[in-house]
Scaffold this active site. Sequence first.
Site, PDB file in Angstrom:
ATOM      1  CG  ASP A  86      -2.315  -3.957  -0.663  1.00 32.19           C
ATOM      2  OD1 ASP A  86      -3.060  -4.099   0.321  1.00 32.19           O
ATOM      3  OD2 ASP A  86      -1.939  -2.848  -1.073  1.00 32.19           O
ATOM      4  CB  CYS A 114      -0.887   0.002   1.241  1.00 36.18           C
ATOM      5  SG  CYS A 114      -1.839   1.533   1.429  1.00 36.18           S
TER       6      CYS A 114
END
Length: 163
Positions: free
Chosen positions: A61, A54
């Site tokens: 992620d 992120c």
Amino acid sequence: MSQQEEMKNLTLLGSKETPYIFEYSPQVLESFDNRHADNDYFIKFNCPEFTSLCPITGQPDFASIYISYIPDQLCVESKSLKLYLFSYRNHGDFHENCINTIGKDLVELLNPRYLEVWGKFTPRGGISIDPYYNYGRPKTKYENMAEQRLFNHDLYPENIDNR
């Protein structure tokens, strides 16, 4: 063209030293000649272990990425694709940007007839994001195909509990 000639530009496949790059690195992508350029056919890659960061929080992620394309003269070499996707591991960007960048990098490398990239990211904060990118070569039937697939790509969404 012989198989040996075809593979002379592939530097990663079969290499004893695999260079794992930890920063976004499109130059790692390699291609080889498509021996079946006279046919329309799909090549599909399922990449269930994609990771990026992120850009705001630095949290990881995770996604499954599906890449499908109809090649023209070139095909992407799968080990180079694996290393390219691995280069996102410490790259901070939004899901949508990752998927669009992957698609554009592959279009630049391959000049395919058609290409699509679909990212299915695991939920963060209770929401999953599934960006979809596609490309059809302009002024060909593949441009129309891209438009139709974009309009219809998610008519039958899966259950959310599959992740």
